[in-house]
Design an enzyme around this catalytic site. Structure first.
Site, PDB file in Angstrom:
ATOM      1  N   LYS A   1      40.017 -22.670  49.820  1.00  0.00           N
ATOM      2  CA  LYS A   1      40.250 -22.849  51.261  1.00  0.00           C
ATOM      3  C   LYS A   1      40.385 -24.349  51.525  1.00  0.00           C
ATOM      4  O   LYS A   1      39.425 -24.997  51.934  1.00  0.00           O
ATOM      5  CB  LYS A   1      39.055 -22.328  52.062  1.00  0.00           C
ATOM      6  CG  LYS A   1      38.766 -20.853  51.961  1.00  0.00           C
ATOM      7  CD  LYS A   1      37.636 -20.538  52.940  1.00  0.00           C
ATOM      8  CE  LYS A   1      36.998 -19.204  52.706  1.00  0.00           C
ATOM      9  NZ  LYS A   1      35.798 -19.013  53.545  1.00  0.00           N
TER      10      LYS A   1
ATOM     11  N   PHE B   1      36.666 -15.791  56.579  1.00  0.00           N
ATOM     12  CA  PHE B   1      35.545 -15.363  55.739  1.00  0.00           C
ATOM     13  C   PHE B   1      35.971 -14.111  54.995  1.00  0.00           C
ATOM     14  O   PHE B   1      36.358 -13.112  55.598  1.00  0.00           O
ATOM     15  CB  PHE B   1      34.282 -15.122  56.558  1.00  0.00           C
ATOM     16  CG  PHE B   1      33.054 -15.133  55.700  1.00  0.00           C
ATOM     17  CD1 PHE B   1      32.444 -16.337  55.349  1.00  0.00           C
ATOM     18  CD2 PHE B   1      32.525 -13.960  55.201  1.00  0.00           C
ATOM     19  CE1 PHE B   1      31.327 -16.363  54.515  1.00  0.00           C
ATOM     20  CE2 PHE B   1      31.401 -13.970  54.376  1.00  0.00           C
ATOM     21  CZ  PHE B   1      30.808 -15.177  54.038  1.00  0.00           C
ATOM     22  N   VAL B   2      35.906 -14.153  53.661  1.00  0.00           N
ATOM     23  CA  VAL B   2      36.423 -13.051  52.850  1.00  0.00           C
ATOM     24  C   VAL B   2      35.319 -12.393  52.032  1.00  0.00           C
ATOM     25  O   VAL B   2      34.284 -13.000  51.764  1.00  0.00           O
ATOM     26  CB  VAL B   2      37.565 -13.520  51.924  1.00  0.00           C
ATOM     27  CG1 VAL B   2      38.763 -13.989  52.731  1.00  0.00           C
ATOM     28  CG2 VAL B   2      37.096 -14.612  50.964  1.00  0.00           C
TER      29      VAL B   2
ATOM     30  N   ASP C   1      35.169 -23.921  48.949  1.00  0.00           N
ATOM     31  CA  ASP C   1      35.200 -23.977  50.402  1.00  0.00           C
ATOM     32  C   ASP C   1      35.034 -25.450  50.814  1.00  0.00           C
ATOM     33  O   ASP C   1      35.998 -26.200  50.806  1.00  0.00           O
ATOM     34  CB  ASP C   1      34.068 -23.065  50.894  1.00  0.00           C
ATOM     35  CG  ASP C   1      34.062 -22.831  52.386  1.00  0.00           C
ATOM     36  OD1 ASP C   1      35.127 -22.568  52.951  1.00  0.00           O
ATOM     37  OD2 ASP C   1      32.979 -22.912  52.991  1.00  0.00           O
TER      38      ASP C   1
ATOM     39  N   ARG D   1      30.595  -6.654  47.553  1.00  0.00           N
ATOM     40  CA  ARG D   1      31.008  -7.252  46.278  1.00  0.00           C
ATOM     41  C   ARG D   1      31.813  -6.255  45.446  1.00  0.00           C
ATOM     42  O   ARG D   1      32.577  -6.637  44.563  1.00  0.00           O
ATOM     43  CB  ARG D   1      29.784  -7.661  45.444  1.00  0.00           C
ATOM     44  CG  ARG D   1      28.997  -8.830  46.005  1.00  0.00           C
ATOM     45  CD  ARG D   1      27.999  -9.315  44.947  1.00  0.00           C
ATOM     46  NE  ARG D   1      26.954 -10.141  45.510  1.00  0.00           N
ATOM     47  CZ  ARG D   1      27.026 -11.467  45.661  1.00  0.00           C
ATOM     48  NH1 ARG D   1      28.126 -12.109  45.324  1.00  0.00           N
ATOM     49  NH2 ARG D   1      26.014 -12.141  46.161  1.00  0.00           N
TER      50      ARG D   1
HETATM   51  P1  IMP Z   1      31.250 -24.672  49.012  1.00  0.00           P
HETATM   52  O1  IMP Z   1      30.092 -25.370  48.368  1.00  0.00           O
HETATM   53  O2  IMP Z   1      31.262 -24.873  50.496  1.00  0.00           O
HETATM   54  O3  IMP Z   1      32.570 -24.989  48.384  1.00  0.00           O
HETATM   55  O4  IMP Z   1      30.929 -23.166  48.895  1.00  0.00           O
HETATM   56  C1  IMP Z   1      31.330 -22.386  47.864  1.00  0.00           C
HETATM   57  C2  IMP Z   1      30.550 -21.086  47.887  1.00  0.00           C
HETATM   58  O5  IMP Z   1      30.377 -20.594  49.201  1.00  0.00           O
HETATM   59  C3  IMP Z   1      31.322 -20.025  47.152  1.00  0.00           C
HETATM   60  O6  IMP Z   1      30.936 -19.986  45.807  1.00  0.00           O
HETATM   61  C4  IMP Z   1      30.918 -18.770  47.876  1.00  0.00           C
HETATM   62  O7  IMP Z   1      29.770 -18.238  47.269  1.00  0.00           O
HETATM   63  C5  IMP Z   1      30.570 -19.202  49.258  1.00  0.00           C
HETATM   64  N1  IMP Z   1      31.682 -18.896  50.183  1.00  0.00           N
HETATM   65  C6  IMP Z   1      32.609 -19.725  50.690  1.00  0.00           C
HETATM   66  N2  IMP Z   1      33.489 -19.096  51.455  1.00  0.00           N
HETATM   67  C7  IMP Z   1      33.117 -17.793  51.452  1.00  0.00           C
HETATM   68  C8  IMP Z   1      33.671 -16.599  52.040  1.00  0.00           C
HETATM   69  O8  IMP Z   1      34.691 -16.606  52.744  1.00  0.00           O
HETATM   70  N3  IMP Z   1      33.007 -15.453  51.765  1.00  0.00           N
HETATM   71  C9  IMP Z   1      31.892 -15.386  50.992  1.00  0.00           C
HETATM   72  N4  IMP Z   1      31.359 -16.462  50.415  1.00  0.00           N
HETATM   73  C10 IMP Z   1      31.964 -17.658  50.635  1.00  0.00           C
END
Ligand code: IMP
Ligand code: MG
Length: 179
Positions: free
Chosen positions: A133, A154-155, A105, A167
């Site tokens: 994303k 958000f998925v 993300d 999950r």
């Molecule tokens: P990042 O550090 O922002 O890249 O976040 C990554 C983590 O955020 C992923 O491993 C997910 O656990 C959580 N995450 C990001 N987007 C989503 C979503 O759309 N649904 C559920 N969890 C998410």
């Protein structure tokens, strides 16, 4: 605390996920064909379904381990601080390592994990994320393999939760709030 009500709209079917994983496994096999034994590291908890399906498609000797770092909690915003909640049991020095993430993300989680594991001097460290994303990115990072690029939604499902629910869905769906 009660959650707002929402419905889940299917975004990626179980069949499409399975087909994509088959193709990804073939690419990964080529890349690691000389490995003695690949250490496949699942990032808990979101990657547990993905890693289970992925390793069963890999025709390579694999060892499976898990790493848990702190992230969202029950909120939908990413925390920028990443702490180790559960470390690997495997020593990865000199080993071939594949890190398996559910979603990239902002990119903070994956970049911290890469830094952490690189400091342990693996022979080779590669990364795979089921979902990406790209429009949300705050850190310049990309997984070596990506299942699907998705828009800023958000998925849930296929291991991925919203407030520790959903999950166990077989598909990836997007959360649509109804109030
Ligand atoms: P990042 O550090 O922002 O890249 O976040 C990554 C983590 O955020 C992923 O491993 C997910 O656990 C959580 N995450 C990001 N987007 C989503 C979503 O759309 N649904 C559920 N969890 C998410
Ligand atoms: Mg995660």
């Amino acid at each position: 605390m009660s959650q707002p009500s929402y419905v889940i709209d299917e975004m990626i079917s179980a069949k499409a996920i399975a087909a994509r994983i088959e193709a990804l496994a073939q690419e990964i096999e080529k890349d690691f064909k000389d490995t003695n034994k690949l250490v496949v590291v699942g990032l808990l908890r979101g990657s547990f379904v993905f890693i289970a399906d992925l390793v069963r498609e890999l025709g390579l000797p694999v060892e499976v381990d898990f790493l848990e770092v702190s992230s969202y909690g029950d909120a939908m915003e990413s925390s920028r601080e990443v702490r180790i909640l559960k470390d690997l049991r495997t020593g990865i020095e000199g080993r071939d390592v594949l890190v398996v993430e559910d979603i990239v993300d902002t990119g903070y989680t994956l970049s911290h994990v890469i830094k952490l594991l690189e400091s342990r001097a693996p022979r080779q460290l590669r990364t795979i994320a089921l979902l990406d994303k790209p429009t949300r990115r705050e850190v310049d990072i990309r997984a070596d393999w990506i299942g699907f690029e998705i828009p800023d939604e958000f998925v849930v499902g296929y291991g991925i939760d919203y407030a520790q629910r959903n999950r166990n869905l077989g598909f990836i769906g997007k959360v649509r709030f109804t109030e």
